[in-house]
Design an enzyme around this catalytic site. Structure first.
Site, PDB file in Angstrom:
ATOM      1  N   CYS A 156      27.615 -11.509 -30.183  1.00 18.30           N
ATOM      2  CA  CYS A 156      26.817 -11.241 -28.557  1.00 18.30           C
ATOM      3  C   CYS A 156      25.501 -11.678 -28.729  1.00 18.30           C
ATOM      4  CB  CYS A 156      27.130  -9.825 -28.312  1.00 18.30           C
ATOM      5  SG  CYS A 156      26.522  -9.302 -26.649  1.00 18.30           S
ATOM      6  N   HIS A 200      34.990  -9.048 -23.258  1.00 16.27           N
ATOM      7  CA  HIS A 200      33.744  -8.911 -23.842  1.00 16.27           C
ATOM      8  C   HIS A 200      32.685  -8.923 -22.602  1.00 16.27           C
ATOM      9  CE1 HIS A 200      30.362  -9.744 -27.003  1.00 16.27           C
ATOM     10  NE2 HIS A 200      29.756 -10.007 -25.673  1.00 16.27           N
ATOM     11  N   GLU A 201      32.468  -9.909 -21.866  1.00 13.27           N
ATOM     12  CA  GLU A 201      31.660  -9.980 -20.606  1.00 13.27           C
ATOM     13  C   GLU A 201      31.649  -8.916 -19.774  1.00 13.27           C
ATOM     14  OE1 GLU A 201      29.133 -11.898 -21.123  1.00 13.27           O
ATOM     15  OE2 GLU A 201      30.135 -13.048 -22.760  1.00 13.27           O
ATOM     16  N   HIS A 239      30.122  -5.796 -20.820  1.00  9.16           N
ATOM     17  CA  HIS A 239      28.434  -5.659 -20.675  1.00  9.16           C
ATOM     18  C   HIS A 239      28.130  -4.882 -19.064  1.00  9.16           C
ATOM     19  CE1 HIS A 239      26.739  -7.997 -23.770  1.00  9.16           C
ATOM     20  NE2 HIS A 239      27.499  -8.620 -23.642  1.00  9.16           N
TER      21      HIS A 239
HETATM   22 NI    NI Z   1      27.978 -10.085 -25.372  1.00  9.77          NI
END
Ligand code: NI
Length: 177
Positions: free
Chosen positions: A103, A145-146, A149
């Site tokens: 990341c 993953h995104e 966030h």
């Molecule tokens: Ni990330």
């Protein structure tokens, strides 16, 4: 436009639940500017994707793909450039697979994270047009993953076996950190 400062783990702004993109922002010059900054920042750091909160923008916007073969993930399949706003993720079954993630907000480290293997996701593009995709594998991993966030979640919180967490140059000497 501009390479923006990447917030790093420990910054409270990475822990917020991001705000939905308001209707008035779709198709606007402000949106174009945000996407350009995200893309410049992602490319500068050789990222596979980036979320608006990583540059301190409290909106449900992520971008990913479009970088060709990525030196940080040399074995990953290519993903078309995508702008995804106000996303909705729906795993298609309970199958999960473990894979290594990094990341831009956790520089120099990699961890093994379980993610849903088969995923349907939907959302809006920068102009506000809706779309739906069914994906699997690395593409599904990047989206999960995104979008994490946007919920204030960084991947280390998803690691189930902390022996699979370490410095990229130790774990994978041939790969760019
Ligand atoms: Ni990330």
């Amino acid at each position: 436009m501009a390479v923006r400062e990447l917030l790093r783990m420990g910054d409270d702004r990475l822990l917020r639940v991001a705000q939905p993109v308001p209707e008035t922002l779709f198709g606007s010059a402000e949106m174009d500017s945000l996407i350009a900054d995200l893309l410049d920042t992602m490319k500068d750091a050789n990222g596979a994707g980036i979320a608006a909160p990583q540059i301190g923008v409290d909106l449900r916007v992520v971008i990913f793909g479009g970088t060709g073969v990525n030196p940080r993930y040399p074995d990953a399949p290519e993903i078309a450039f995508t702008v995804l706003c106000n996303p909705l993720l729906e795993p298609l079954d309970n199958e999960r697979s473990a894979g290594w993630e990094g990341c831009l907000s956790v520089p120099g480290l990699r961890g093994e994270v379980p993610r849903f293997e088969h995923l349907r996701y939907s959302g809006r593009d920068a102009a506000g047009a809706g779309f739906v995709r069914v994906v699997d594998g690395f593409h599904a991993r990047v989206v999960q993953h995104e979008v994490d966030h946007l919920e204030g979640v960084l991947y280390p919180r998803r690691i189930e076996d902390m022996t699979k967490f370490g410095f990229t140059d130790v774990l994978f000497p041939a790969v760019v950190a």
